[in-house]
Enzyme design. Structure first.
Site, PDB file in Angstrom:
ATOM      1  CG  HIS A 148      -1.946  -1.071   1.076  1.00 15.86           C
ATOM      2  ND1 HIS A 148      -3.066  -0.891   1.857  1.00 15.86           N
ATOM      3  CD2 HIS A 148      -2.102  -2.117   0.217  1.00 15.86           C
ATOM      4  CE1 HIS A 148      -3.880  -1.987   1.574  1.00 15.86           C
ATOM      5  NE2 HIS A 148      -3.313  -2.777   0.515  1.00 15.86           N
ATOM      6  CD  GLU A 152      -1.735   4.486   3.270  1.00 16.67           C
ATOM      7  OE1 GLU A 152      -1.471   3.517   2.702  1.00 16.67           O
ATOM      8  OE2 GLU A 152      -2.696   4.920   3.747  1.00 16.67           O
ATOM      9  CB  SER A 171      -9.363   7.521   4.642  1.00 21.67           C
ATOM     10  OG  SER A 171      -9.738   7.084   6.009  1.00 21.67           O
ATOM     11  CB  CYS A 211      -6.877   0.146   4.241  1.00 13.22           C
ATOM     12  SG  CYS A 211      -5.296  -0.350   4.197  1.00 13.22           S
ATOM     13  CB  CYS A 258      -2.328   1.824   6.045  1.00 14.83           C
ATOM     14  SG  CYS A 258      -1.559   1.027   4.371  1.00 14.83           S
TER      15      CYS A 258
HETATM   16 ZN    ZN Z   1      -3.631   0.496   3.318  1.00 15.86          ZN
END
Ligand code: ZN
Length: 157
Positions: free
Chosen positions: A57, A59, A82, A84, A87
């Site tokens: 991801h 992040e 935003s 998940c 993360c």
């Molecule tokens: Zn994520």
């Protein structure tokens, strides 16, 4: 965060990463990890498609690019969308002190939960980020549903 550096300035780096991901044919989510003074520690983007790896991801990509650190309490994670649960868990696990979110309209992740647990959360609801994700989701509904882990979509494969 120092007053000299605004949340929107930090978001620029994450937005650039999202655009890079989009240009590579990937999901346009970007992120960056900064020190409190605005020094860039690491940046990255979602690479589910490019690397065939659903665990990359934006992040986590930015976090890994930043390398090892003793303390994350003063760091700032900036992400175009935003975060998940995965993360958000990363933020809690390593004690990242602040999270700046580009938008939470196309996906409402774990940022409320982070705020409830003492993370300094700023949600910008940036128009460009909303536009970028809205366009992507409209054009790639199957890919989007795969990324956010809609259970019956995955099981139907
Ligand atoms: Zn994520």
């Amino acid at each position: 965060m120092t007053q000299a550096i605004s949340a929107r300035q930090l978001l620029e780096v994450a937005y650039d990463e999202a655009q890079l991901g989009l240009a590579e044919g990937g999901i346009p989510i970007g992120a960056a990890l900064f020190a409190a003074d605005g020094t860039l520690l690491g940046r990255g983007h979602n690479r589910r498609v490019q690397s065939g790896d659903p665990s990359i991801h934006a992040e986590t990509d930015a976090f890994r690019a930043a390398g090892r650190r003793r303390d994350y309490g003063s760091t700032i994670m900036v992400t175009t969308l935003s975060p998940c649960w995965y993360c958000s868990g990363l933020v809690r696990q390593f004690g990242i002190g602040a999270v700046i979110v580009g938008e939470s309209q196309t996906f409402h992740g774990g940022h409320d939960w982070l705020a409830e647990h003492g993370v300094a959360v700023t949600v910008l609801e940036d128009d460009r980020c909303v536009e970028m994700m809205t366009k992507f989701i409209t054009e790639n509904p199957a890919l989007w549903n795969e990324d956010i882990g809609v259970a019956d979509e995955i099981e139907a494969r």
